[in-house]
Scaffold this active site. Sequence first.
Site, PDB file in Angstrom:
ATOM      1  N   TYR A 139      -7.121  -5.766  10.032  1.00 25.44           N
ATOM      2  CA  TYR A 139      -6.883  -6.285   8.682  1.00 25.44           C
ATOM      3  C   TYR A 139      -7.153  -7.784   8.596  1.00 25.44           C
ATOM      4  CZ  TYR A 139      -4.992  -6.109   3.971  1.00 25.44           C
ATOM      5  OH  TYR A 139      -4.870  -6.164   2.607  1.00 25.44           O
ATOM      6  N   TYR A 178       0.886  -1.171   0.000  1.00 27.91           N
ATOM      7  CA  TYR A 178       0.000   0.000   0.000  1.00 27.91           C
ATOM      8  C   TYR A 178       0.920   1.218   0.000  1.00 27.91           C
ATOM      9  CZ  TYR A 178      -4.031  -2.884   1.438  1.00 27.91           C
ATOM     10  OH  TYR A 178      -5.044  -3.814   1.501  1.00 27.91           O
ATOM     11  N   LYS A 228     -12.214  -5.074   2.929  1.00 28.11           N
ATOM     12  CA  LYS A 228     -13.225  -5.634   3.821  1.00 28.11           C
ATOM     13  C   LYS A 228     -14.524  -6.090   3.121  1.00 28.11           C
ATOM     14  CE  LYS A 228     -11.220  -5.714   7.704  1.00 28.11           C
ATOM     15  NZ  LYS A 228     -10.291  -6.725   7.214  1.00 28.11           N
TER      16      LYS A 228
HETATM   17  C1  PHB Z   1      -7.087  -6.833  -4.453  1.00 31.72           C
HETATM   18  O1  PHB Z   1      -6.207  -7.713  -4.537  1.00 31.72           O
HETATM   19  O2  PHB Z   1      -7.912  -6.676  -5.355  1.00 31.72           O
HETATM   20  C2  PHB Z   1      -7.136  -5.936  -3.285  1.00 31.72           C
HETATM   21  C3  PHB Z   1      -6.237  -6.144  -2.248  1.00 31.72           C
HETATM   22  C4  PHB Z   1      -6.269  -5.302  -1.150  1.00 31.72           C
HETATM   23  C5  PHB Z   1      -7.180  -4.277  -1.097  1.00 31.72           C
HETATM   24  C6  PHB Z   1      -8.084  -4.085  -2.118  1.00 31.72           C
HETATM   25  C7  PHB Z   1      -8.057  -4.910  -3.222  1.00 31.72           C
HETATM   26  O3  PHB Z   1      -7.185  -3.446  -0.020  1.00 31.72           O
END
Ligand code: PHB
Length: 391
Positions: A385, A201, A297
């Site tokens: 998470y 992220y 989520k």
């Molecule tokens: C996804 O892999 O599409 C994905 C992963 C984490 C997130 C949102 C989407 O927070």
Amino acid sequence: MKTQVGIVGAGPSGLLLARMLQLRGIESIIIEGRSRAYIEARIRAGVMEHWVAALIDEVGLGERMRREGLVHDGLEISFAGQRRRIDLKGLTGKSIMVYGQQEFVKDFVAARLDDGLPIHFEAGDVSIHDVDGDSPKIRFTDKDGAPQRIECDFIGGCDGFHGICRPSIPAAKLTTFEKVYPFAWLGILAEAAPSSDELIYSNHDNGFALHSMRSPELTRLYLQVSPDEDINDWPDDRIWQELQTRLTQDGGWRLNEGPVQQKSITPMRSFVCETMRHGCLFLAGDSAHIVPPTGAKGMNLAAADVRVLAGALTDFYKSDSAAGLDHYADKCLGRIWKAERFSWWMTQMLHLSPEADGFDRRIQLAELDYITSSEAGAKSLAENYVGLPFD
Ligand code: PHB
Ligand code: APR
């Protein structure tokens, strides 16, 4: 047609509800507006909380997920030219499962059809009736255009945010809350090996970006863009360039690039309809609430509603108790609002708001520094998470 529970929508909510009811000896019929091919190809999120993966095992459909899904023990947060890891497993004892939502959908659809149980795909003009009484009905036209009617005891409103179930509740009886964000996500699925073992992220001066994955050969990537952005203004080269800038800010490495299989722009909103029950109609999943995807989520909250609803329906049919149904919304809403809070918090911490000034930006960087350097801070992120415990 007659059944015990009529389910509108064959997304994760409707499919999981039908499967849990089936295993407890309760009949259902699913009505789905789209074709099987469409729902199996629709790319959505892909992160499951530890207990959702365990529930999929419990309902007997975890085999392919255990083989092809990717278990992650941590995630990374990139900001201010550096990258720091949150040790989810070390902080909580739990991991997450990365397995695409459409793979979940494929597994559940195949199992249901193999068991000879009904899903009516390509249903048109779906409407629900008499939910105030004790014999509600679903009307629709089947894929050949013939009118159909299902009589049932209960209706599972599992038809997502744009479905017909929530709007069927009289507006005066609906209590809803909404927040629309001043940005959207441009998502791509690329034929490229993930560039890192874990999700990244990234908070960057150009905006947020996320590195995720679907398999050792497929990368899923997202960029914060403006909500009125035109996808045609984002040729693949521009997307890759921006992803490289935002995700590799800690320097010295490049993202693996590859052909883009799919790209789309999704607006971001938070929404809760606290009226999750109206007579015999029960809303579950995206029909009742939406979270911005930053906290991953959406599917997890859908599964949490269904877990409560399947339990309440089982108590009704097997123990002659309506108490679970009466308390359905109360039982779900605590978890829903905590997930709404977490998703909102992750979103505002990681994205650049067009309204933010220099002070806001420094507060954001201080929060990112705190959350990734303090064990208490990291643990708060981690426990949300991987999924908060149930009461
Ligand atoms: C996804 O892999 O599409 C994905 C992963 C984490 C997130 C949102 C989407 O927070
Ligand atoms: N009649 C029949 N089916 C409908 C109708 C209708 N009028 N309207 C919508 N549907 C179907 C959609 O085609 C879809 O397959 O209902 C299904 C709803 O599925 P989702 O939108 O996936 O919602 P849900 O099952 O609650 O799952 C929540 O999905 O959107 C993601 O991020 C979200 O992960 C979360 C999860």
